[in-house]
Design a protein around this motif. Structure first.
Motif, PDB file in Angstrom:
ATOM      1  N   GLN A  76       0.804  -1.225   0.000  1.00 13.21           N
ATOM      2  CA  GLN A  76       0.000   0.000   0.000  1.00 13.21           C
ATOM      3  C   GLN A  76       0.843   1.285   0.000  1.00 13.21           C
ATOM      4  O   GLN A  76       0.547   2.240   0.712  1.00 13.21           O
ATOM      5  CB  GLN A  76      -0.968   0.010   1.188  1.00 13.21           C
ATOM      6  N   ALA A  77       1.886   1.309  -0.819  1.00  9.49           N
ATOM      7  CA  ALA A  77       2.687   2.525  -0.986  1.00  9.49           C
ATOM      8  C   ALA A  77       1.836   3.550  -1.727  1.00  9.49           C
ATOM      9  O   ALA A  77       1.211   3.245  -2.743  1.00  9.49           O
ATOM     10  CB  ALA A  77       3.956   2.219  -1.773  1.00  9.49           C
ATOM     11  N   ARG A  78       1.800   4.751  -1.211  1.00 10.12           N
ATOM     12  CA  ARG A  78       0.967   5.799  -1.814  1.00 10.12           C
ATOM     13  C   ARG A  78       1.710   6.512  -2.934  1.00 10.12           C
ATOM     14  O   ARG A  78       2.841   6.938  -2.758  1.00 10.12           O
ATOM     15  CB  ARG A  78       0.529   6.791  -0.748  1.00 10.12           C
ATOM     16  N   MET A  79       1.041   6.628  -4.084  1.00 11.23           N
ATOM     17  CA  MET A  79       1.559   7.435  -5.188  1.00 11.23           C
ATOM     18  C   MET A  79       0.827   8.767  -5.121  1.00 11.23           C
ATOM     19  O   MET A  79      -0.396   8.810  -5.068  1.00 11.23           O
ATOM     20  CB  MET A  79       1.340   6.787  -6.549  1.00 11.23           C
ATOM     21  N   ARG A  80       1.616   9.854  -5.140  1.00  8.10           N
ATOM     22  CA  ARG A  80       1.053  11.194  -4.958  1.00  8.10           C
ATOM     23  C   ARG A  80       1.313  12.073  -6.181  1.00  8.10           C
ATOM     24  O   ARG A  80       2.127  11.746  -7.025  1.00  8.10           O
ATOM     25  CB  ARG A  80       1.682  11.850  -3.735  1.00  8.10           C
ATOM     26  N   THR A  81       0.636  13.222  -6.199  1.00 12.34           N
ATOM     27  CA  THR A  81       0.848  14.198  -7.275  1.00 12.34           C
ATOM     28  C   THR A  81       2.160  14.948  -7.094  1.00 12.34           C
ATOM     29  O   THR A  81       2.662  15.554  -8.032  1.00 12.34           O
ATOM     30  CB  THR A  81      -0.314  15.210  -7.333  1.00 12.34           C
ATOM     31  N   GLY A  82       2.728  14.910  -5.921  1.00 19.23           N
ATOM     32  CA  GLY A  82       3.999  15.551  -5.583  1.00 19.23           C
ATOM     33  C   GLY A  82       4.396  15.108  -4.193  1.00 19.23           C
ATOM     34  O   GLY A  82       3.710  14.291  -3.573  1.00 19.23           O
ATOM     35  N   ALA A  83       5.484  15.658  -3.676  1.00 18.46           N
ATOM     36  CA  ALA A  83       5.984  15.242  -2.363  1.00 18.46           C
ATOM     37  C   ALA A  83       4.922  15.352  -1.269  1.00 18.46           C
ATOM     38  O   ALA A  83       4.782  14.466  -0.442  1.00 18.46           O
ATOM     39  CB  ALA A  83       7.211  16.059  -1.986  1.00 18.46           C
ATOM     40  N   SER A  84       4.177  16.428  -1.260  1.00 19.46           N
ATOM     41  CA  SER A  84       3.120  16.579  -0.246  1.00 19.46           C
ATOM     42  C   SER A  84       1.757  16.693  -0.922  1.00 19.46           C
ATOM     43  O   SER A  84       0.819  17.237  -0.357  1.00 19.46           O
ATOM     44  CB  SER A  84       3.399  17.805   0.622  1.00 19.46           C
ATOM     45  N   GLY A  85       1.648  16.147  -2.131  1.00 19.42           N
ATOM     46  CA  GLY A  85       0.419  16.258  -2.903  1.00 19.42           C
ATOM     47  C   GLY A  85      -0.614  15.215  -2.550  1.00 19.42           C
ATOM     48  O   GLY A  85      -0.420  14.355  -1.690  1.00 19.42           O
ATOM     49  N   ALA A  86      -1.725  15.303  -3.251  1.00 22.68           N
ATOM     50  CA  ALA A  86      -2.847  14.379  -3.050  1.00 22.68           C
ATOM     51  C   ALA A  86      -2.465  12.965  -3.487  1.00 22.68           C
ATOM     52  O   ALA A  86      -1.630  12.769  -4.377  1.00 22.68           O
ATOM     53  CB  ALA A  86      -4.050  14.855  -3.851  1.00 22.68           C
ATOM     54  N   ILE A  87      -3.091  11.979  -2.865  1.00 23.90           N
ATOM     55  CA  ILE A  87      -2.846  10.574  -3.203  1.00 23.90           C
ATOM     56  C   ILE A  87      -3.580  10.242  -4.499  1.00 23.90           C
ATOM     57  O   ILE A  87      -4.778  10.488  -4.625  1.00 23.90           O
ATOM     58  CB  ILE A  87      -3.302   9.652  -2.058  1.00 23.90           C
ATOM     59  N   ILE A  88      -2.852   9.687  -5.455  1.00 26.19           N
ATOM     60  CA  ILE A  88      -3.429   9.268  -6.739  1.00 26.19           C
ATOM     61  C   ILE A  88      -3.950   7.837  -6.624  1.00 26.19           C
ATOM     62  O   ILE A  88      -5.066   7.530  -7.007  1.00 26.19           O
ATOM     63  CB  ILE A  88      -2.380   9.348  -7.866  1.00 26.19           C
ATOM     64  N   THR A  89      -3.089   6.961  -6.102  1.00 21.99           N
ATOM     65  CA  THR A  89      -3.426   5.546  -5.965  1.00 21.99           C
ATOM     66  C   THR A  89      -2.478   4.922  -4.953  1.00 21.99           C
ATOM     67  O   THR A  89      -1.532   5.567  -4.506  1.00 21.99           O
ATOM     68  CB  THR A  89      -3.342   4.809  -7.321  1.00 21.99           C
ATOM     69  N   THR A  90      -2.712   3.676  -4.601  1.00 24.26           N
ATOM     70  CA  THR A  90      -1.777   2.929  -3.767  1.00 24.26           C
ATOM     71  C   THR A  90      -1.233   1.767  -4.581  1.00 24.26           C
ATOM     72  O   THR A  90      -1.930   1.213  -5.445  1.00 24.26           O
ATOM     73  CB  THR A  90      -2.443   2.403  -2.479  1.00 24.26           C
TER      74      THR A  90
END
Length: 161
Positions: A41-55
């Motif tokens: 469940q590693a989170r993929m984000r829009t940036g370092a502190s961005g919104a979560i796109i997917t896990t």
């Protein structure tokens, strides 16, 4: 005497060229890294502190896109989604030559064969990353990161790196 000196100089120059040429060719070959997610469940984000796109599940392979945002690496999934994953959640898996990595420009038709005997295999959406193994005229033999392989028109893909 002068003749032997010239032969020696020429021989030395030839030896240098033959020994240094493979090193320069190796240095010119750039690679693109394939990384593996090493936590569940590693989170993929829009940036370092961005919104979560997917896990991403443990063991998922991603393509590193040679860009960082702090401690986060920009990656692409097999589905063509791009985002940032914390580098501590990633480990090295392998590498490919960067000049083999392409992305679809738009919705792209994948064919079983190239040339005159076209048989449609499937359609690949825009933004899907793939490896080009061989080109022939206006065709490329490819394999997508999802495992689909076949032929696409070169005009429907572009180099990533």
């Amino acid at each position: 005497m002068k003749r032997n000196l010239w032969k020696s100089v020429l021989c030395l120059a030839l030896i240098l060229v033959l020994t240094l040429a493979p090193l320069s060719a190796f240095a010119a070959t750039k690679t693109a890294k394939i990384l593996k997610v090493n936590v569940d469940q590693a989170r993929m984000r829009t940036g370092a502190s961005g919104a979560i796109i997917t896990t991403l599940d443990k063991g998922t392979k991603v393509l590193y896109l040679n860009k960082n945002d702090g401690a986060y690496c920009k990656v692409c999934t097999t589905d063509g989604e791009t985002g940032y994953v914390y580098k501590g959640f990633l480990s090295s898996y392998g590498a490919v030559r960067s000049n083999q990595v392409y992305v679809t420009k738009g919705s792209t038709t994948l064919y079983k064969r190239s040339g005159n005997s076209l048989r449609k295999s499937s359609t690949i959406k825009e933004g899907v990353y793939m490896l080009v193994y061989k080109t022939n005229g206006s065709w490329a033999q490819v394999k997508s990161m999802t495992g689909k392989s076949g032929y696409v028109k070169l005009s429907s893909i572009k180099k990533v790196f």
